[in-house]
Design a protein around this motif. Structure first.
Motif, PDB file in Angstrom:
ATOM      1  N   UNK A  52      -6.426 -11.913  75.646  1.00 18.55           N
ATOM      2  CA  UNK A  52      -7.181 -10.909  74.881  1.00 18.55           C
ATOM      3  C   UNK A  52      -6.914 -11.065  73.387  1.00 18.55           C
ATOM      4  N   UNK A  53      -5.663 -11.376  73.039  1.00 16.59           N
ATOM      5  CA  UNK A  53      -5.303 -11.465  71.615  1.00 16.59           C
ATOM      6  C   UNK A  53      -5.780 -12.765  70.970  1.00 16.59           C
ATOM      7  N   UNK A  54      -6.325 -13.689  71.756  1.00 15.71           N
ATOM      8  CA  UNK A  54      -6.829 -14.933  71.169  1.00 15.71           C
ATOM      9  C   UNK A  54      -8.116 -14.706  70.389  1.00 15.71           C
ATOM     10  N   UNK A  55      -8.792 -13.577  70.628  1.00 14.89           N
ATOM     11  CA  UNK A  55     -10.011 -13.267  69.873  1.00 14.89           C
ATOM     12  C   UNK A  55      -9.616 -13.101  68.405  1.00 14.89           C
ATOM     13  N   UNK A  56     -10.353 -13.771  67.518  1.00 12.96           N
ATOM     14  CA  UNK A  56      -9.936 -13.799  66.118  1.00 12.96           C
ATOM     15  C   UNK A  56     -10.011 -12.411  65.450  1.00 12.96           C
ATOM     16  N   UNK A  57     -11.093 -11.691  65.749  1.00 12.06           N
ATOM     17  CA  UNK A  57     -11.255 -10.380  65.127  1.00 12.06           C
ATOM     18  C   UNK A  57     -10.205  -9.404  65.662  1.00 12.06           C
ATOM     19  N   UNK A  58      -9.394  -8.844  64.744  1.00 15.83           N
ATOM     20  CA  UNK A  58      -8.253  -8.064  65.207  1.00 15.83           C
ATOM     21  C   UNK A  58      -8.664  -6.818  65.981  1.00 15.83           C
ATOM     22  N   UNK A  59      -9.643  -6.079  65.487  1.00 13.86           N
ATOM     23  CA  UNK A  59     -10.021  -4.845  66.165  1.00 13.86           C
ATOM     24  C   UNK A  59     -10.525  -5.110  67.574  1.00 13.86           C
ATOM     25  N   UNK A  60     -11.363  -6.136  67.682  1.00 11.69           N
ATOM     26  CA  UNK A  60     -11.890  -6.485  69.015  1.00 11.69           C
ATOM     27  C   UNK A  60     -10.767  -6.890  69.950  1.00 11.69           C
ATOM     28  N   UNK A  61      -9.862  -7.734  69.428  1.00 10.02           N
ATOM     29  CA  UNK A  61      -8.763  -8.240  70.253  1.00 10.02           C
ATOM     30  C   UNK A  61      -7.883  -7.100  70.721  1.00 10.02           C
ATOM     31  N   UNK A  62      -7.566  -6.175  69.786  1.00 12.65           N
ATOM     32  CA  UNK A  62      -6.688  -5.067  70.162  1.00 12.65           C
ATOM     33  C   UNK A  62      -7.376  -4.137  71.147  1.00 12.65           C
ATOM     34  N   UNK A  63      -8.676  -3.946  70.970  1.00 11.83           N
ATOM     35  CA  UNK A  63      -9.415  -3.098  71.901  1.00 11.83           C
ATOM     36  C   UNK A  63      -9.343  -3.698  73.305  1.00 11.83           C
ATOM     37  N   UNK A  64      -9.566  -5.018  73.369  1.00 10.37           N
ATOM     38  CA  UNK A  64      -9.539  -5.696  74.668  1.00 10.37           C
ATOM     39  C   UNK A  64      -8.143  -5.602  75.292  1.00 10.37           C
ATOM     40  N   UNK A  65      -7.111  -5.833  74.456  1.00  3.96           N
ATOM     41  CA  UNK A  65      -5.734  -5.789  74.966  1.00  3.96           C
ATOM     42  C   UNK A  65      -5.399  -4.374  75.428  1.00  3.96           C
ATOM     43  N   UNK A  66      -5.790  -3.373  74.621  1.00  3.01           N
ATOM     44  CA  UNK A  66      -5.472  -1.982  74.966  1.00  3.01           C
ATOM     45  C   UNK A  66      -6.109  -1.597  76.296  1.00  3.01           C
ATOM     46  N   UNK A  67      -7.288  -2.136  76.549  1.00  2.00           N
ATOM     47  CA  UNK A  67      -7.992  -1.802  77.779  1.00  2.00           C
ATOM     48  C   UNK A  67      -7.306  -2.399  79.002  1.00  2.00           C
ATOM     49  N   UNK A  68      -6.566  -3.478  78.779  1.00  2.00           N
ATOM     50  CA  UNK A  68      -5.950  -4.138  79.930  1.00  2.00           C
ATOM     51  C   UNK A  68      -4.679  -3.464  80.401  1.00  2.00           C
ATOM     52  N   UNK A  69      -4.030  -2.757  79.476  1.00  2.00           N
ATOM     53  CA  UNK A  69      -2.734  -2.158  79.818  1.00  2.00           C
ATOM     54  C   UNK A  69      -2.979  -0.824  80.513  1.00  2.00           C
ATOM     55  N   UNK A  70      -2.409  -0.673  81.726  1.00  2.47           N
ATOM     56  CA  UNK A  70      -2.631   0.550  82.498  1.00  2.47           C
ATOM     57  C   UNK A  70      -1.544   1.596  82.278  1.00  2.47           C
ATOM     58  N   UNK A  71      -0.405   1.165  81.740  1.00  5.25           N
ATOM     59  CA  UNK A  71       0.749   2.068  81.754  1.00  5.25           C
ATOM     60  C   UNK A  71       1.162   2.537  80.360  1.00  5.25           C
ATOM     61  N   UNK A  72       0.188   2.812  79.492  1.00  5.33           N
ATOM     62  CA  UNK A  72       0.484   3.339  78.159  1.00  5.33           C
ATOM     63  C   UNK A  72       1.306   4.605  78.267  1.00  5.33           C
TER      64      UNK A  72
END
Lengths: 375, 293
Positions: free
Chosen positions: A238-258
């Protein structure tokens, strides 16, 4: 239109079904599947199942899912297609390649609570951080510790004779011996592994940590990022996406245990039990971002840290608690793991973390010696 | 062992399994099917599984089954074309140039060519079994190089042209899954995941492989090893370790140690990690006694 016999359609259909669920199935694999079924007879459904397993090659961690699809397609049992398992064990989520589409679909269905974590990320986005992270990303590749590779590169001096290229020179110069060409072993940056605690007690810092992780994935040659709380999630892809906001959004969506609890010991052991992950830690600079406030017994944490330390080139724990000058590693868990840590450092601000990661290549005294001096 | 035509041995998965058993390798139905399909479809066979489940042994058994020579290519980080395909013997080439003086000399002659495993397999007059061991240890670039070889069974040497296989080799790749292999490689292969055998099969393997082990001992070892593997160990014991444990315990027992004691004393051949050893030690007595019961 098609010249294929009717009997072939279930097999073609199975390939299509798997593709729909994110399995990477090539056309040649489907034809291989049909050839295999022909070769085997088939005498029973078991033969068709074996042929499917051998030719369509589902990854081992998706075997159960594959079996469920097989049951539903060939036996017509609709209840068989159930995703995930409901056990209490630490689950590992791996965002490797083929799963991307599936993850995106899940995300769009359950927006609400996940995107709240996202909002925090975007509201705390200061321009200053941006500049610092950009500079960090640029400096990172040359700041990482290096090791010597088996591969060799050409060098003008101080190397071994490169006979292959020298010989070519000699032949092209008609037997004359020009100055010999030299090669020496290449140095390559070590891998960087970041394990980010996303439990409730780390809530204030996770947003910064994720931004740092994004800069690392973008800057370093080989980096892996995992989050852990009650579960372990790999967010590197997810973090390989260059655009930071997009990458973080994708990463945040993957984590279930915030913002849940921490089961640091079991999750790190789960990390070590997957060969693909644990081999990444071998010879790597491993940075754990956590306050190491383990609930209950810390025996598993101790084992996990010891194993991780044995594999890693350098194992560092960055805790936000160390930002306070009165901090001392006095909890039972910290005392137990301190001898296995190379560094125990302040993880309360982006600046201190950036400075630390850029200094990873420079040797430092072991964490236990430093903290003995302080306390 | 005489050479056998692959198609006459691989008539069905059962035939493959029974032939493998004569080579002292017990394959379950799935593995026998995968081997059968790989031979008949003419595709490489990719075997994945934890260390010590018998992936390399399977390749050796297939070579023995077909009466072919096994050529083994061990992969490691940094392996490249010069280690896998071919290399020129530069020292000899230089010497030859010096000796030749004014005469013409072909420095790309056969006598200067060092054939590495892949070229050896291609140039062999009869079919060979090629084992590419631990492909997951090599770099991505090497995997791509292998891809070219596996799809056409040929190698291009710039100075010599293309060399094609005289007889298409049977290729077996193994991986411990320390990294994900490229999709392109997986889809070119027949795939099989080898898991640990169940207690009954493991007892049979121990009987077959160990020198002089009683059936009861083999069963007890298999049962105990199953229990030990279920624990969260850093290095779970493989099948070879189980065989060694049965052997070592038998030797100790013949030397005068009573049964549970013989197993305990021989534990060093089963568990080779100090931390695992101290983890399992308090429970070991109970595990062995339950297995012997």
């Amino acid at each position: 239109m098609s010249a294929l016999p009717n009997a072939a359609s279930p097999f073609l259909g199975f390939g299509r079904l798997l593709r729909r669920y994110g399995f990477a199935i090539a056309p040649e694999q489907v034809s291989g599947f049909m050839q295999a079924v022909t070769l085997l007879g088939p005498r029973s459904m078991a033969d068709i199942r074996e042929a499917a397993l051998a030719t369509l090659a589902p990854p081992p961690d998706r075997r159960d899912e594959f079996e469920a699809h097989f049951q539903s397609h060939f036996y017509g049992s609709t209840s068989a297609v159930v995703e995930g398992d409901a056990d209490e064990e630490t689950r590992i989520k791996d965002d490797g390649g083929a799963d991307d589409q599936r993850i995106e679909a899940e995300h769009s269905q359950e927006g609400g609570e996940l995107s709240s974590a996202l909002e925090q990320l975007s509201t705390r986005d200061f321009q200053r951080d941006d500049d610092r992270l950009t500079a960090f990303q640029r400096k990172l590749p040359s700041a990482l510790p290096a090791r010597r590779s088996f591969r060799t590169v050409r060098t003008p001096s101080r190397g071994k004779l490169d006979l292959r290229r020298s010989l070519r020179e000699i032949v092209s110069a008609d037997g004359d011996v020009p100055s010999p060409l030299l090669r020496r072993r290449q140095t390559v940056p070590r891998k960087l592994l970041l394990l980010i605690d996303v439990s409730g007690s780390m809530k204030l810092h996770t947003a910064d940590y994720l931004k740092l992780a994004h800069a690392i994935v973008q800057g370093a040659d080989r980096a892996e990022i995992f989050t852990f709380g009650t579960r372990l999630t790999r967010i590197t892809t997810a973090l390989r996406i260059r655009d930071r906001d997009q990458a973080l959004a994708r990463a945040a969506a993957q984590v279930d245990d915030w913002d849940g609890g921490t089961r640091m010991g079991p999750t790190l052991l789960a990390f070590l039990s997957v060969p693909r992950f644990s081999s990444f830690a071998r010879g790597a600079a491993v940075v754990v971002l956590s306050d190491a406030l383990e609930r209950g017994d810390h025996a598993e944490l101790e084992t996990a840290i010891r194993r991780l330390s044995a594999r890693a080139f350098r194992l560092s724990l960055a805790t936000p608690l160390a930002g306070d000058p009165r901090f001392r590693p006095v909890t039972a868990a910290l005392r137990a793991i301190l001898p296995d840590l190379d560094d125990l450092i302040d993880g309360s601000s982006l600046t201190s973390l950036i400075d630390f990661i850029l200094s990873l290549a420079r040797p430092a005294p072991a964490a236990s010696t430093i903290w003995k001096r302080v306390s | 062992m005489p050479e056998v035509n692959a198609e006459t041995v691989a008539t069905s998965p059962e035939a493959v399994a029974s032939h493998l058993a004569t080579s002292r390798y017990l394959a379950d139905d799935s593995l026998a099917t995968a081997i059968f399909l790989a031979i008949r479809l003419g595709k490489p066979l990719l075997l994945e599984g934890a260390p010590g489940v018998g992936k390399t042994e399977a390749a050796k058994a297939v070579a023995e089954l077909l009466g072919r020579d096994l050529v083994r290519l061990q992969c490691y980080e940094g392996i490249d074309a010069a280690h896998a395909l071919y290399e020129w013997n530069y020292q000899r080439q230089l010497l030859a140039i010096r000796h030749a003086g004014e005469h013409e000399i072909d420095i790309y002659d056969d006598r200067f060519l060092i054939a590495r495993p892949l070229l050896q397999v291609l140039r062999a007059p009869e079919q060979r079994v090629l084992l590419v061991d631990e492909i997951d240890r090599s770099d991505h670039e090497f995997e791509a190089l292998l891809l070219e070889f596996l799809s056409d069974f040929q190698i291009s040497i710039p100075e010599r042209g293309t060399i094609r296989a005289t007889a298409q080799p049977i290729v077996i790749l193994t991986s411990n899954r320390t990294r994900e292999l490229a999709e392109a490689l997986r889809r070119r292969c027949v795939y099989h995941w080898i898991g640990y055998p169940d207690a009954e099969r493991e007892a049979a393997i121990i009987m077959l492989r160990a020198g002089d082990v009683a059936e009861g001992t083999a069963r007890a070892v298999a049962a105990a090893v199953q229990t030990i593997r279920a624990r969260p160990l850093a290095k779970p014991p493989g099948i070879a370790e189980a065989v060694e444990w049965a052997n070592a315990a038998t030797i100790l027992e013949k030397g005068g140690s009573p049964w549970p004691e013989a197993f305990r004393r021989a534990i060093g051949v089963l568990i080779k990690d100090e931390e695992d050893l101290s983890y399992i030690a308090p429970e070991l007595g109970r595990i062995v006694e339950e297995a012997l019961a």
